[in-house]
Write an enzyme that holds these catalytic residues in place. Structure first.
Site, PDB file in Angstrom:
ATOM      1  N   ASP A 123       1.091  -1.083   0.040  1.00 50.97           N
ATOM      2  CA  ASP A 123      -0.056  -0.061   0.006  1.00 50.97           C
ATOM      3  C   ASP A 123       1.013   1.377   0.012  1.00 50.97           C
ATOM      4  O   ASP A 123       1.982   1.171  -0.584  1.00 50.97           O
ATOM      5  CB  ASP A 123      -0.967  -0.227   1.213  1.00 50.97           C
ATOM      6  CG  ASP A 123      -2.223   0.569   0.922  1.00 50.97           C
ATOM      7  OD1 ASP A 123      -2.314   1.773   0.914  1.00 50.97           O
ATOM      8  OD2 ASP A 123      -3.373   0.010   0.783  1.00 50.97           O
ATOM      9  N   HIS A 158      -3.125   6.011   3.870  1.00 45.07           N
ATOM     10  CA  HIS A 158      -3.975   4.887   3.390  1.00 45.07           C
ATOM     11  C   HIS A 158      -3.688   3.682   4.168  1.00 45.07           C
ATOM     12  O   HIS A 158      -4.351   2.753   4.540  1.00 45.07           O
ATOM     13  CB  HIS A 158      -4.163   4.888   2.105  1.00 45.07           C
ATOM     14  CG  HIS A 158      -5.155   4.037   1.334  1.00 45.07           C
ATOM     15  ND1 HIS A 158      -4.761   2.814   0.915  1.00 45.07           N
ATOM     16  CD2 HIS A 158      -6.496   4.349   1.304  1.00 45.07           C
ATOM     17  CE1 HIS A 158      -5.868   2.396   0.482  1.00 45.07           C
ATOM     18  NE2 HIS A 158      -6.685   3.053   0.550  1.00 45.07           N
ATOM     19  N   SER A 195     -11.141  -0.284  -0.703  1.00 42.39           N
ATOM     20  CA  SER A 195      -9.836  -0.346   0.108  1.00 42.39           C
ATOM     21  C   SER A 195      -9.984  -0.643   1.304  1.00 42.39           C
ATOM     22  O   SER A 195      -9.153  -1.843   1.983  1.00 42.39           O
ATOM     23  CB  SER A 195      -9.005   0.859   0.029  1.00 42.39           C
ATOM     24  OG  SER A 195      -8.434   1.191  -1.180  1.00 42.39           O
TER      25      SER A 195
END
Length: 505
Positions: free
Chosen positions: A126, A159, A378
């Site tokens: 990620d 994220h 996600s």
């Protein structure tokens, strides 16, 4: 019990400027393979060609070009001083607390490999994962394809830390939110960032990018990360011993051509991770974005998608995860496609605050200067990655394909042909069932076969009158015999009286 006002207030407490609506945005398609690439033309490229193992990239552990930071890393908004303490709806919907109680009562842990006694390792490919104090184990920094010399423990975008928190956060008892597999250990590989951009004159041509899908920042924007480096990151995760690999980044493209060279590399890398290294690969299904190439697959023929998303395209080797919202229905931003495997909650997300130095949680993000809830495919994917870690901990003898099958087999199947559709795949995951159900294939039992039942009424059950007729006939015969007998007896007696009567003089 907290008042509705207090609960509402707490949902707006912790604010982190994260990379956003997280989801997926990559390229290619599903599971039931074709014999050759040419045959894809008949199904609208719904199925990728067979894997070419020779396309697996050599991992050099280096970025594809020189990137430099263009946007400051996420920071905690100090206006919010209270902590989030409520559990997100998705955690309650999946009965995670009950699942943890089950695991502790049966195995004594929630994410430990019984064969080694060590934590199940879950790789998060990620934007990086920082060392948040709510991880039970140290985050292992295993690579950085954004900054040369990095170790993957910087999360400038925010994220990756939120994704990892859903998988393995181990929070104090007074906090409702907790990761799906809090005893698992996170391995971080930073592969993409929208806060970094190629340095001028750094060289390198234009290649398909990767990133968490969202409205204002997508893989189409100028950021770090390509399908080529994603393929290398998958190989690295597999070689480092990841038992589960979560990929909440991806790439979209129009379904107007055959597989590309970069897609072939990613396909071969995933095949290597699953088939050779026995890792379960989980990927976000992707988020719809009219501003990018992620157009929704809402065409008439489901088997002919207009948009291809990778890694979900390679669904023979990938658990592709769609998102549902609080209604239990598929979220409006979740990409459809014949490669969707299962679904999980993807809205109203609470996870770890990714801001450096923070020891708190976050349920909001800043995107385009505006605050909004954390949502996206996600964040649906790590629910499934966490479940895969629990399945591996409870059933250590299952290989990667069998783990994937157990999760799909025990999902809440939609009312569709073969129990799957293009919206939620085989349905919303059911962690309790995945950890307790008997799966026929694992027991050597034949699977249940569909049986066509007649739609009309069953045939009439007409009465057989033969016994009644026989009985009545017999009774009638006996009655006739009795009448005859009585008549004869009566006649004989009458004649006897006539003969015995004296004659008159």
């Amino acid at each position: 019990m907290r008042s509705a006002r207090t609960m509402k207030r707490r949902r707006a407490l912790a604010l982190a400027a994260t990379i956003g609506i997280g989801g997926a945005v990559l390229a290619p398609t599903p599971a039931w393979a074709q014999d050759d690439a040419a045959s894809q033309e008949t199904v609208g490229y719904a199925t990728p060609p067979p894997v070419d193992p020779g396309q697996r990239p050599n991992d050099d552990g280096q970025p594809d070009k020189t990137y430099e930071k263009k946007v400051e890393c996420v920071q905690r908004n100090l206006e919010y001083s209270e902590d989030l303490q409520n559990a997100p709806w998705g955690q309650q919907y999946l009965r995670i607390d009950e699942v943890h109680a089950l695991m502790r009562s049966t195995t004594g842990h929630v994410g430990i490999d019984p064969k080694t006694g060590k934590p199940i390792k879950v790789a998060v490919i990620d934007t990086g994962v920082r060392q948040h104090p709510y991880f039970k184990h140290e985050v292992l920094g295993e690579g950085d394809y954004v900054r040369k010399g990095g170790n993957g423990l910087e999360d400038c975008d925010g994220h990756g830390t939120e994704v990892a928190g859903i998988i393995a956060a181990d929070t104090p008892d007074h906090i409702g939110f907790i990761g799906v597999a809090p005893d698992a250990q996170i391995m971080s590989i930073r592969q993409s960032s929208q806060n970094y951009a190629p340095k001028q004159n750094s060289g390198g041509g234009s290649t398909p990018g990767t990133g968490p899908s969202q409205d204002s920042r997508t893989q189409d924007s100028e950021g770090a990360g390509t399908l080529s480096t994603l393929a290398k990151a998958v190989v690295r995760a597999a070689d480092k011993g990841a038992q589960v690999i979560n990929i909440s980044i991806n790439n979209c493209r129009p379904a107007n051509g055959p597989i590309t060279p970069d897609e072939q590399q990613l396909q071969a890398a995933i095949d290597y991770a699953v088939r050779v290294k026995d890792a379960v690969v989980v990927s976000a299904a992707g988020n719809v974005s009219d501003a990018t190439s992620c157009k929704q697959n809402d065409q008439a023929l489901a088997e002919k998608p207009t948009t291809i998303v990778t890694p979900p395209w390679f669904s023979d080797n990938v658990l592709s995860v769609a998102a549902i919202d609080e209604t239990g229905g598929v979220a409006d931003f979740s990409m459809n496609g014949p490669w969707v495997s299962v679904a999980a909650p993807g809205t109203g997300i609470i996870s770890l605050d990714p801001a450096e130095g923070s020891d708190r949680l976050a349920n909001l993000m800043v995107d385009g200067g505006e605050t909004q809830e954390i949502r996206g495919t996600s964040f649906a994917a790590p629910y499934v990655a966490g479940l895969a870690a629990l399945v591996r901990a409870k059933y250590p003898d299952l290989n990667a394909y069998e783990v994937m099958h157990r999760i799909k087999f025990t999902a809440q199947h939609p009312a569709a042909s073969n129990g799957r559709d293009n919206f939620v795949g085989y349905g919303v995951i059911d962690p309790m069932a995945a950890l307790t159900a008997t799966v026929p294939s694992e027991e050597g039992m034949p699977s249940a076969q569909a049986e066509e039942l007649p739609s009309d009424m069953p045939p009439a059950s007409n009465r057989d009158w033969t016994p009644t007729i026989v009985a009545l006939t017999g009774a009638g015969g006996a009655l006739a015999a009795l009448v005859i007998t009585l008549f004869v007896v009566h006649t004989i007696r009458r004649n006897q009286k006539d003969t015995e009567k004296p004659a008159r003089a």
